[in-house]
Design a protein around this motif. Structure first.
Motif, PDB file in Angstrom:
ATOM      1  N   ALA A 107       0.883  -1.162   0.000  1.00 58.53           N
ATOM      2  CA  ALA A 107       0.000   0.000   0.000  1.00 58.53           C
ATOM      3  C   ALA A 107       0.920   1.210   0.000  1.00 58.53           C
ATOM      4  O   ALA A 107       1.733   1.376   0.908  1.00 58.53           O
ATOM      5  CB  ALA A 107      -0.897  -0.004   1.224  1.00 58.53           C
ATOM      6  N   TYR A 108       0.836   2.027  -1.023  1.00 55.46           N
ATOM      7  CA  TYR A 108       1.769   3.126  -1.205  1.00 55.46           C
ATOM      8  C   TYR A 108       1.357   4.372  -0.429  1.00 55.46           C
ATOM      9  O   TYR A 108       0.180   4.584  -0.146  1.00 55.46           O
ATOM     10  CB  TYR A 108       1.884   3.456  -2.694  1.00 55.46           C
ATOM     11  N   ILE A 109       2.358   5.198  -0.141  1.00 52.78           N
ATOM     12  CA  ILE A 109       2.134   6.479   0.517  1.00 52.78           C
ATOM     13  C   ILE A 109       2.688   7.554  -0.402  1.00 52.78           C
ATOM     14  O   ILE A 109       3.871   7.552  -0.723  1.00 52.78           O
ATOM     15  CB  ILE A 109       2.829   6.538   1.895  1.00 52.78           C
ATOM     16  N   CYS A 110       1.833   8.460  -0.833  1.00 51.66           N
ATOM     17  CA  CYS A 110       2.258   9.563  -1.699  1.00 51.66           C
ATOM     18  C   CYS A 110       2.659  10.766  -0.851  1.00 51.66           C
ATOM     19  O   CYS A 110       2.260  10.885   0.300  1.00 51.66           O
ATOM     20  CB  CYS A 110       1.121   9.980  -2.622  1.00 51.66           C
ATOM     21  N   GLY A 111       3.418  11.643  -1.470  1.00 55.59           N
ATOM     22  CA  GLY A 111       3.720  12.912  -0.823  1.00 55.59           C
ATOM     23  C   GLY A 111       5.121  13.035  -0.276  1.00 55.59           C
ATOM     24  O   GLY A 111       5.502  14.120   0.165  1.00 55.59           O
ATOM     25  N   ASP A 117       6.323   4.938  20.377  1.00 56.16           N
ATOM     26  CA  ASP A 117       5.280   3.905  20.257  1.00 56.16           C
ATOM     27  C   ASP A 117       3.993   4.485  19.688  1.00 56.16           C
ATOM     28  O   ASP A 117       2.904   4.213  20.187  1.00 56.16           O
ATOM     29  CB  ASP A 117       5.010   3.272  21.631  1.00 56.16           C
ATOM     30  N   THR A 118       4.128   5.283  18.639  1.00 51.49           N
ATOM     31  CA  THR A 118       2.961   5.878  17.985  1.00 51.49           C
ATOM     32  C   THR A 118       2.830   5.279  16.587  1.00 51.49           C
ATOM     33  O   THR A 118       3.755   4.628  16.105  1.00 51.49           O
ATOM     34  CB  THR A 118       3.115   7.407  17.856  1.00 51.49           C
ATOM     35  N   PRO A 119       1.725   5.538  15.923  1.00 52.89           N
ATOM     36  CA  PRO A 119       1.581   5.076  14.543  1.00 52.89           C
ATOM     37  C   PRO A 119       2.204   6.043  13.533  1.00 52.89           C
ATOM     38  O   PRO A 119       1.937   5.946  12.340  1.00 52.89           O
ATOM     39  CB  PRO A 119       0.067   4.985  14.364  1.00 52.89           C
ATOM     40  N   PHE A 120       3.032   6.970  14.015  1.00 49.73           N
ATOM     41  CA  PHE A 120       3.601   7.991  13.137  1.00 49.73           C
ATOM     42  C   PHE A 120       5.069   7.739  12.853  1.00 49.73           C
ATOM     43  O   PHE A 120       5.820   7.258  13.701  1.00 49.73           O
ATOM     44  CB  PHE A 120       3.438   9.381  13.759  1.00 49.73           C
ATOM     45  N   LEU A 121       5.467   8.124  11.638  1.00 54.35           N
ATOM     46  CA  LEU A 121       6.858   8.122  11.209  1.00 54.35           C
ATOM     47  C   LEU A 121       7.213   9.550  10.827  1.00 54.35           C
ATOM     48  O   LEU A 121       6.346  10.350  10.473  1.00 54.35           O
ATOM     49  CB  LEU A 121       7.059   7.238   9.971  1.00 54.35           C
ATOM     50  N   VAL A 122       8.504   9.884  10.885  1.00 56.58           N
ATOM     51  CA  VAL A 122       8.992  11.138  10.326  1.00 56.58           C
ATOM     52  C   VAL A 122       9.972  10.758   9.226  1.00 56.58           C
ATOM     53  O   VAL A 122      10.789   9.860   9.384  1.00 56.58           O
ATOM     54  CB  VAL A 122       9.628  12.060  11.384  1.00 56.58           C
ATOM     55  N   SER A 123       9.841  11.444   8.099  1.00 56.69           N
ATOM     56  CA  SER A 123      10.688  11.189   6.942  1.00 56.69           C
ATOM     57  C   SER A 123      11.395  12.476   6.546  1.00 56.69           C
ATOM     58  O   SER A 123      10.777  13.544   6.510  1.00 56.69           O
ATOM     59  CB  SER A 123       9.820  10.692   5.773  1.00 56.69           C
ATOM     60  N   SER A 124      12.685  12.365   6.246  1.00 56.31           N
ATOM     61  CA  SER A 124      13.409  13.509   5.709  1.00 56.31           C
ATOM     62  C   SER A 124      13.100  13.623   4.225  1.00 56.31           C
ATOM     63  O   SER A 124      12.562  12.700   3.614  1.00 56.31           O
ATOM     64  CB  SER A 124      14.912  13.333   5.931  1.00 56.31           C
ATOM     65  N   VAL A 151       4.272  11.037   8.701  1.00 56.49           N
ATOM     66  CA  VAL A 151       3.577   9.941   8.020  1.00 56.49           C
ATOM     67  C   VAL A 151       2.674   9.244   9.030  1.00 56.49           C
ATOM     68  O   VAL A 151       3.143   8.755  10.052  1.00 56.49           O
ATOM     69  CB  VAL A 151       4.578   8.929   7.422  1.00 56.49           C
ATOM     70  N   ASP A 152       1.397   9.218   8.744  1.00 57.27           N
ATOM     71  CA  ASP A 152       0.420   8.505   9.558  1.00 57.27           C
ATOM     72  C   ASP A 152       0.273   7.110   8.940  1.00 57.27           C
ATOM     73  O   ASP A 152      -0.284   6.969   7.853  1.00 57.27           O
ATOM     74  CB  ASP A 152      -0.913   9.245   9.556  1.00 57.27           C
ATOM     75  N   THR A 153       0.776   6.088   9.621  1.00 54.31           N
ATOM     76  CA  THR A 153       0.767   4.736   9.059  1.00 54.31           C
ATOM     77  C   THR A 153      -0.628   4.116   9.068  1.00 54.31           C
ATOM     78  O   THR A 153      -0.876   3.184   8.312  1.00 54.31           O
ATOM     79  CB  THR A 153       1.735   3.807   9.817  1.00 54.31           C
ATOM     80  N   ARG A 154      -1.542   4.639   9.891  1.00 52.50           N
ATOM     81  CA  ARG A 154      -2.912   4.111   9.898  1.00 52.50           C
ATOM     82  C   ARG A 154      -3.665   4.567   8.658  1.00 52.50           C
ATOM     83  O   ARG A 154      -4.356   3.778   8.018  1.00 52.50           O
ATOM     84  CB  ARG A 154      -3.674   4.566  11.146  1.00 52.50           C
ATOM     85  N   ARG A 155      -3.537   5.837   8.351  1.00 50.99           N
ATOM     86  CA  ARG A 155      -4.246   6.403   7.199  1.00 50.99           C
ATOM     87  C   ARG A 155      -3.416   6.332   5.920  1.00 50.99           C
ATOM     88  O   ARG A 155      -3.924   6.640   4.860  1.00 50.99           O
ATOM     89  CB  ARG A 155      -4.605   7.868   7.500  1.00 50.99           C
ATOM     90  N   ALA A 160       1.127  11.062   4.075  1.00 52.42           N
ATOM     91  CA  ALA A 160       2.306  11.856   4.438  1.00 52.42           C
ATOM     92  C   ALA A 160       1.974  13.317   4.192  1.00 52.42           C
ATOM     93  O   ALA A 160       1.369  13.666   3.180  1.00 52.42           O
ATOM     94  CB  ALA A 160       3.504  11.440   3.606  1.00 52.42           C
ATOM     95  N   GLU A 161       2.354  14.164   5.149  1.00 54.30           N
ATOM     96  CA  GLU A 161       2.121  15.598   4.975  1.00 54.30           C
ATOM     97  C   GLU A 161       3.327  16.363   5.472  1.00 54.30           C
ATOM     98  O   GLU A 161       4.083  15.881   6.320  1.00 54.30           O
ATOM     99  CB  GLU A 161       0.862  16.040   5.704  1.00 54.30           C
ATOM    100  N   LEU A 162       3.509  17.571   4.900  1.00 55.87           N
ATOM    101  CA  LEU A 162       4.608  18.419   5.331  1.00 55.87           C
ATOM    102  C   LEU A 162       4.425  18.719   6.819  1.00 55.87           C
ATOM    103  O   LEU A 162       3.368  19.191   7.240  1.00 55.87           O
ATOM    104  CB  LEU A 162       4.613  19.707   4.507  1.00 55.87           C
ATOM    105  N   TRP A 163       5.460  18.446   7.613  1.00 54.67           N
ATOM    106  CA  TRP A 163       5.332  18.606   9.065  1.00 54.67           C
ATOM    107  C   TRP A 163       5.817  19.976   9.508  1.00 54.67           C
ATOM    108  O   TRP A 163       5.134  20.680  10.232  1.00 54.67           O
ATOM    109  CB  TRP A 163       6.086  17.484   9.772  1.00 54.67           C
ATOM    110  N   PHE A 164       7.026  20.367   9.100  1.00 58.76           N
ATOM    111  CA  PHE A 164       7.515  21.694   9.484  1.00 58.76           C
ATOM    112  C   PHE A 164       7.149  22.680   8.382  1.00 58.76           C
ATOM    113  O   PHE A 164       7.704  22.650   7.285  1.00 58.76           O
ATOM    114  CB  PHE A 164       9.025  21.714   9.723  1.00 58.76           C
TER     115      PHE A 164
END
Length: 175
Positions: free
Chosen positions: A33-37, A49-56, A67-71, A74-78
């Motif tokens: 299941a792909y994640i765009c963005g 221990d959250t369902p979130f990831l941070v990506s550079s 990145v919300d792994t449940r939904r 990926a969205e711009l965080w900063f």
């Protein structure tokens, strides 16, 4: 754990192709299941221990993605919003000022727990200035919050790889 591994694999696969200007559909196939963005993710970290990831994002303006792994989103965080810029000039006096999100080109990431239960995120930046950007992460809310605190600039004309820069920044007092 399987969902997190699938999300990581999908981000790596999406990193090889540039994103078009319009929204891109990311239909799942039989195995992923792909994640765009995300844009050229260099590092991906799980936020405790959250369902979130941070990506550079290793391209100008890509910065950090939450990145919300449940939904599988990926969205711009900063974004540089006022509530995300909480400068600590006493702890980071050598930092010339806030990070420009339009130039933020994040590479290496490091996450460590602070004494107050919050987390410290370090990101090597190659956009606009060569620096290690310092963020505080608050995981108490349903959606993690990010606050830029300061930076550690590299000497002019020099930059460090994450393996050399992050240990140096970690040795600074955790303010």
């Amino acid at each position: 754990m399987r969902a997190i591994l699938a999300a990581l694999a999908a981000m790596v696969l999406l990193a090889v192709a540039p994103l078009p200007a319009r929204a891109q559909a990311c239909p799942a196939d039989s195995e992923l299941a792909y994640i765009c963005g995300v844009q050229k993710p260099e590092d991906v970290l799980r936020l405790a221990d959250t369902p979130f990831l941070v990506s550079s994002g290793f391209t100008p303006g890509a910065g950090l993605k939450l990145v919300d792994t449940r939904r599988r989103v990926a969205e711009l965080w900063f974004t540089g919003a006022a509530e995300q810029v909480v400068r600590d000039a006493a702890a980071w006096p050598q930092c010339p000022g806030p990070l420009d999100p339009a130039l933020f080109n994040a590479r290496g990431l490091s996450l460590s727990r602070l004494d107050d239960g919050k987390w410290r995120l370090l990101a090597v930046n190659h956009g606009g200035r060569e620096s290690i950007e310092v963020f505080d992460v608050d995981l108490a809310a349903p959606r993690p919050r990010l606050a830029w605190r300061g930076c550690l600039p590299m000497p002019p004309g020099r930059w460090r790889t994450p393996s050399r820069a992050l240990p140096m920044a970690r040795s600074w007092r955790r303010c």
